[in-house]
Design an enzyme around this catalytic site. Sequence first.
Site, PDB file in Angstrom:
ATOM      1  NE  ARG A  82      47.192  68.312  25.600  1.00 36.51           N
ATOM      2  CZ  ARG A  82      46.097  69.219  25.758  1.00 36.51           C
ATOM      3  NH1 ARG A  82      46.083  70.309  24.931  1.00 36.51           N
ATOM      4  NH2 ARG A  82      45.346  68.710  26.495  1.00 36.51           N
ATOM      5  CE  LYS A 184      45.741  69.634  30.303  1.00 37.72           C
ATOM      6  NZ  LYS A 184      45.543  71.066  30.174  1.00 37.72           N
ATOM      7  CD  GLU A 220      48.797  78.618  28.105  1.00 34.28           C
ATOM      8  OE1 GLU A 220      47.508  77.962  27.896  1.00 34.28           O
ATOM      9  OE2 GLU A 220      49.656  77.903  27.975  1.00 34.28           O
TER      10      GLU A 220
HETATM   11  C1  LIG Z   1      44.729  71.910  29.120  1.00 33.79           C
HETATM   12  C2  LIG Z   1      45.337  73.496  28.938  1.00 33.79           C
HETATM   13  C3  LIG Z   1      44.632  74.062  28.036  1.00 33.79           C
HETATM   14  C4  LIG Z   1      43.386  73.796  27.227  1.00 33.79           C
HETATM   15  O1  LIG Z   1      43.601  72.622  26.413  1.00 33.79           O
HETATM   16  P1  LIG Z   1      42.601  71.761  25.721  1.00 33.79           P
HETATM   17  O2  LIG Z   1      43.423  70.798  25.167  1.00 33.79           O
HETATM   18  O3  LIG Z   1      41.852  72.576  24.725  1.00 33.79           O
HETATM   19  O4  LIG Z   1      41.563  71.350  26.930  1.00 33.79           O
HETATM   20  C5  LIG Z   1      45.254  75.479  27.933  1.00 33.79           C
HETATM   21  N1  LIG Z   1      46.047  76.008  28.399  1.00 33.79           N
HETATM   22  C6  LIG Z   1      46.763  75.347  29.545  1.00 33.79           C
HETATM   23  C7  LIG Z   1      47.944  75.913  30.379  1.00 33.79           C
HETATM   24  C8  LIG Z   1      46.328  73.732  29.584  1.00 33.79           C
HETATM   25  O5  LIG Z   1      47.033  73.214  30.711  1.00 33.79           O
END
Ligand SMILES: *Cc1c(COP(=O)(O)O)cnc(C)c1O
Length: 341
Positions: A82, A184, A220
């Site tokens: 990722r 991210k 989300e």
């Molecule tokens: C990091 C993140 C998540 C959760 O991801 P995980 O890999 O399960 O920790 C979900 N939504 C956003 C916007 C994120 O930045």
Amino acid sequence: MEKKNIDWSNLGFAYMQTDKRYVSNYKDGAWDEGTLTSDANIVLNECACVLQYAQTCFEGLKAYTTEDGHIVTFRPDLNAQRMASSAKRLEMPVFPEDRFVEAVHKVVEANAAYVPPYGSGATLYIRPYMFGSNSVIGVKPAEEYQFRVFTTPVGPYFKGGAKPITIRVCDYDRAAPHGTGHVKAGLNYAMSLYAIVDAHEKGFDENMYLDSATRTKVEETGGANFLFVTKDNTVVTPKSPTILPSITRRSLLYVAEHYLGLKTEEREVYMDEVKDFAECGLCGTAAVISPVGKIVDHDREICFPSGMEKMGPVIQKLYDTLTGIQMGHIEAPEGWIHKIC
Ligand SMILES: *Cc1c(COP(=O)(O)O)cnc(C)c1O
């Protein structure tokens, strides 16, 4: 190895400096060999690209002690993958995925004394990140970068049991179509701060973001993916190109299907159908699953039948199974658990 004298069960989610962190620098088109260092500070030029144009991305994962005393991490290869995709979208050089996993391994090993003991509920949070470090004033990608990994012990997410939270449908947007919602990037968080402070002031725990093009579909929250359970026990998660692909959510879907024999669906979820679900939760590394009891959509309230006292039954099973896999009481799928020592 002797553990640090820390009151593990009373740790919160805050930064505590640990002994070692990993640093690798990118210059003249190549990453250097990388090293562990004791220096927790970074000195940057005033015009560093990250400071002017926010060229930075990060990851988050955890190390914990299993029942039989090993220190492990959970699917670090997916964090590496990722971060590679985040780096590409932000015009940053990819830190090689195998080296990412190795760097995480080294930092956790070097800070083993900070990995909370089994049963404390606490974990060692791991934060890999990278940023453009040389001076850039005309808008363009940096030429030099730094990749770092630090760790910090964090307390149990739920102290005294997981209480369902209340969230609101947010009038601000998180991610534009074809934007950066799926990576991210620090910038996604910078612009969510206003909305989350506002939500907290109004008594809500989190913001539910809708798709910004039509405002009819569930996306989300600021930092976790949604998971819903239908009245006939199908696990449903929203599908959208502007959602961050949560590793926890992907793992939970696998657990639902292969361990619990539940039907799963990854599809568009319309706001209009949310009232018909039996259970709702938020998934991410921090909490695994955080149950949602109530969603406030302006003058309308959606209260899930699972209530405000405890997790719904399906979400509880998902939570118990995934944490059981992580802690070593339930056999993990091949490659999920990365043993440090
Ligand atoms: C990091 C993140 C998540 C959760 O991801 P995980 O890999 O399960 O920790 C979900 N939504 C956003 C916007 C994120 O930045």
